[in-house]
Design a protein around this motif. Sequence first.
Motif, PDB file in Angstrom:
ATOM      1  N   SER A  59       0.847  -1.193   0.000  1.00 53.94           N
ATOM      2  CA  SER A  59       0.000   0.000   0.000  1.00 53.94           C
ATOM      3  C   SER A  59       0.883   1.244   0.000  1.00 53.94           C
ATOM      4  O   SER A  59       2.090   1.153   0.165  1.00 53.94           O
ATOM      5  N   ALA A  60       0.253   2.376  -0.198  1.00 57.08           N
ATOM      6  CA  ALA A  60       1.023   3.622  -0.251  1.00 57.08           C
ATOM      7  C   ALA A  60       1.072   4.308   1.117  1.00 57.08           C
ATOM      8  O   ALA A  60       1.568   5.417   1.233  1.00 57.08           O
ATOM      9  N   SER A  61       0.533   3.653   2.129  1.00 57.37           N
ATOM     10  CA  SER A  61       0.504   4.306   3.453  1.00 57.37           C
ATOM     11  C   SER A  61       1.629   3.742   4.333  1.00 57.37           C
ATOM     12  O   SER A  61       2.564   3.120   3.850  1.00 57.37           O
ATOM     13  N   ILE A  62       1.477   3.951   5.624  1.00 55.39           N
ATOM     14  CA  ILE A  62       2.566   3.574   6.537  1.00 55.39           C
ATOM     15  C   ILE A  62       2.570   2.071   6.809  1.00 55.39           C
ATOM     16  O   ILE A  62       1.579   1.377   6.580  1.00 55.39           O
ATOM     17  N   LEU A  63       3.706   1.620   7.311  1.00 53.10           N
ATOM     18  CA  LEU A  63       3.878   0.210   7.657  1.00 53.10           C
ATOM     19  C   LEU A  63       3.424   0.015   9.103  1.00 53.10           C
ATOM     20  O   LEU A  63       3.870   0.761   9.983  1.00 53.10           O
ATOM     21  N   GLY A  64       2.549  -0.906   9.343  1.00 55.18           N
ATOM     22  CA  GLY A  64       2.163  -1.162  10.726  1.00 55.18           C
ATOM     23  C   GLY A  64       0.707  -1.484  10.962  1.00 55.18           C
ATOM     24  O   GLY A  64       0.416  -2.460  11.658  1.00 55.18           O
ATOM     25  N   PRO A  65      -0.236  -0.705  10.415  1.00 53.95           N
ATOM     26  CA  PRO A  65      -1.651  -0.974  10.728  1.00 53.95           C
ATOM     27  C   PRO A  65      -2.092  -2.397  10.394  1.00 53.95           C
ATOM     28  O   PRO A  65      -2.692  -3.074  11.233  1.00 53.95           O
ATOM     29  N   VAL A  67      -0.067  -4.925   9.840  1.00 53.52           N
ATOM     30  CA  VAL A  67       0.773  -5.855  10.599  1.00 53.52           C
ATOM     31  C   VAL A  67       0.121  -6.133  11.944  1.00 53.52           C
ATOM     32  O   VAL A  67      -0.045  -7.287  12.350  1.00 53.52           O
ATOM     33  N   LEU A  68      -0.271  -5.057  12.600  1.00 51.37           N
ATOM     34  CA  LEU A  68      -0.899  -5.180  13.914  1.00 51.37           C
ATOM     35  C   LEU A  68      -2.240  -5.909  13.830  1.00 51.37           C
ATOM     36  O   LEU A  68      -2.513  -6.864  14.567  1.00 51.37           O
ATOM     37  N   SER A 110      -5.801   2.746  13.425  1.00 54.16           N
ATOM     38  CA  SER A 110      -4.357   2.980  13.377  1.00 54.16           C
ATOM     39  C   SER A 110      -4.010   4.002  12.315  1.00 54.16           C
ATOM     40  O   SER A 110      -3.195   4.902  12.528  1.00 54.16           O
ATOM     41  N   PHE A 114      -2.258   7.466  13.330  1.00 50.24           N
ATOM     42  CA  PHE A 114      -0.841   7.654  13.002  1.00 50.24           C
ATOM     43  C   PHE A 114      -0.588   8.227  11.606  1.00 50.24           C
ATOM     44  O   PHE A 114       0.511   8.655  11.314  1.00 50.24           O
ATOM     45  N   TRP A 115      -1.541   8.189  10.773  1.00 53.35           N
ATOM     46  CA  TRP A 115      -1.316   8.695   9.412  1.00 53.35           C
ATOM     47  C   TRP A 115      -2.483   9.572   9.013  1.00 53.35           C
ATOM     48  O   TRP A 115      -2.602  10.681   9.501  1.00 53.35           O
TER      49      TRP A 115
ATOM     50  N   LEU B  12       4.110  -7.389  19.498  1.00 50.57           N
ATOM     51  CA  LEU B  12       3.607  -6.961  18.179  1.00 50.57           C
ATOM     52  C   LEU B  12       2.984  -5.587  18.260  1.00 50.57           C
ATOM     53  O   LEU B  12       3.238  -4.713  17.410  1.00 50.57           O
ATOM     54  N   SER B  16       4.449  -2.385  16.414  1.00 46.17           N
ATOM     55  CA  SER B  16       3.610  -1.709  15.428  1.00 46.17           C
ATOM     56  C   SER B  16       3.395  -0.248  15.795  1.00 46.17           C
ATOM     57  O   SER B  16       3.514   0.640  14.941  1.00 46.17           O
ATOM     58  N   LEU B  19       6.532   1.653  15.205  1.00 45.09           N
ATOM     59  CA  LEU B  19       6.722   1.869  13.762  1.00 45.09           C
ATOM     60  C   LEU B  19       5.824   2.990  13.250  1.00 45.09           C
ATOM     61  O   LEU B  19       6.263   3.882  12.512  1.00 45.09           O
ATOM     62  N   MET B  20       4.591   2.911  13.667  1.00 42.26           N
ATOM     63  CA  MET B  20       3.609   3.878  13.162  1.00 42.26           C
ATOM     64  C   MET B  20       3.896   5.274  13.713  1.00 42.26           C
ATOM     65  O   MET B  20       3.750   6.262  13.012  1.00 42.26           O
ATOM     66  N   GLN B  23       6.747   6.661  11.751  1.00 49.09           N
ATOM     67  CA  GLN B  23       6.369   7.040  10.396  1.00 49.09           C
ATOM     68  C   GLN B  23       5.448   8.255  10.360  1.00 49.09           C
ATOM     69  O   GLN B  23       5.408   8.993   9.382  1.00 49.09           O
ATOM     70  N   SER B  24       4.689   8.430  11.462  1.00 48.32           N
ATOM     71  CA  SER B  24       3.766   9.573  11.477  1.00 48.32           C
ATOM     72  C   SER B  24       4.531  10.895  11.448  1.00 48.32           C
ATOM     73  O   SER B  24       4.021  11.909  10.980  1.00 48.32           O
ATOM     74  N   PRO B  28       6.244   7.536   5.596  1.00 47.76           N
ATOM     75  CA  PRO B  28       6.244   6.071   5.484  1.00 47.76           C
ATOM     76  C   PRO B  28       7.628   5.516   5.170  1.00 47.76           C
ATOM     77  O   PRO B  28       8.387   6.127   4.431  1.00 47.76           O
ATOM     78  N   LEU B  29       7.915   4.371   5.778  1.00 52.89           N
ATOM     79  CA  LEU B  29       9.186   3.701   5.502  1.00 52.89           C
ATOM     80  C   LEU B  29       9.167   3.129   4.088  1.00 52.89           C
ATOM     81  O   LEU B  29       8.125   2.694   3.593  1.00 52.89           O
ATOM     82  N   PRO B  35       6.082   1.898  -2.603  1.00 51.02           N
ATOM     83  CA  PRO B  35       6.378   2.704  -3.783  1.00 51.02           C
ATOM     84  C   PRO B  35       7.874   2.993  -3.862  1.00 51.02           C
ATOM     85  O   PRO B  35       8.483   3.397  -2.876  1.00 51.02           O
ATOM     86  N   TYR B  40       7.637  -3.465  -5.588  1.00 51.00           N
ATOM     87  CA  TYR B  40       6.498  -2.614  -5.932  1.00 51.00           C
ATOM     88  C   TYR B  40       6.539  -2.238  -7.413  1.00 51.00           C
ATOM     89  O   TYR B  40       5.542  -2.345  -8.131  1.00 51.00           O
TER      90      TYR B  40
END
Lengths: 148, 259
Positions: A59-65, A67-68, A110, A114-115, B12, B16, B19-20, B23-24, B28-29, B35, B40
């Motif tokens: 996806s084009a968003s952040i890593l984590g949601p 995953v969790l 999430s 966070f985003w 976890l 998470s 990480l979030m 990134q916020s 994004p990493l 992308p 990708y």
Amino acid sequence: MRRLLLSALAVVAALLADLRLPLRTDLLALLAYCYGLRRGPSGGIFFGAFLGFLEDGLSASILGPAVLAKGMVGYTASFLPRGFFRWSPVLGFLGAFSLTFLADALQYASLGVFWQAPTTLGQALAAAALAGLLNGVLGVFIRPRDER
Amino acid sequence: MAKRGFLPPLLLTLLSVALMTYQSSHGPLRTPLGPGGVLYEASQALGRAAQAVAGFKEMLLLRQRELQALRRQVEELKAQSITLRVLQEENRRLRELLELKELSPGYVASANVLGRSLERFGHVLVIDAGRSQGVRKDMAVVAPGGLVGKVLKVQEQHSHVLLLTDIRFSVAVRASSSGLEAVLSGTGGRDCVLKYVPAEAELREGEVLLSSGLDGLFPPGLKVGYVAHVGRAQGLFRQVRARPLAEPMRVREVLGLRP
């Protein structure tokens, strides 16, 4: 049985993709649910987190949601047939429905925290409920390993 | 045991959330899947390739439909062309018939050929004009090419025409160049014979034969046929074959003429 299930999932995914319905399925949540149900908490959480990583990564968003959310689905699913719960098709439906719904809601929350929220709360909940319903129907056919 | 069971989800969750949170604030990493990542980009390229294939397939389908539509049009145009040719041919025949009608003082009726008679060996046509249209027995029947035959049998709305190739048919003729008088009779085949041609007569192949009117049935001056073959003399007469000019079996419209 596993091959049959995976084939059925692939067919359903292909059909839904081809129909181009406004329905967003969450078959990865179902896969995490299935894995957790059959392999226990450790396998469920790692496999679910891995699936979430793939989803977030693509996806084009952040890593984590994801995953969790998917990791939690895999982990929680492993507890369904234990304790005073005894697996039945109704429990299969309810488990798959509620875990998919909660995973989607957690993912949405999430992202919102966070985003940025990808959509309105109402639409997100409706999408989560629809995906949960579909997974719930498929969840009827997913049994724990020791159940016949 | 319970503590160990809750460790993975706790870890976890912490991971998470960390990480979030990171990134916020930092964006994004970048992962190989995200992308700009190799996977990708590869997936995007695959998607574009799939789109290109789908587009090509759609284009082929479109071309196929166009081709089918064009084929249908070609078939329709072919059918129209055939109809047009038939109409042109009919128009030409009718124009010739009209000219013939204006040139024929004994004109009685015009008629379409309905078909061949059911006579097994006879050369007889059925036309759609009969007593009601003024047709009478033994009346001369002509087409733009020349004499076709004579009326054999008359009904109210139909008539039977004995063709000049029928073995029962005879007409008095005169050769157009030499002026030789003879009788042309049918043979039952494609050709006719010229009877009573003297052995010493000068007759050339291709010479046109006209009705002489001496038989009292056919008006004089009608084109009947031409000399196809001049044979040897046998006794007093010479064997001569003639061929009708009108091609009786192929005519579609005819005129009835009184003598």
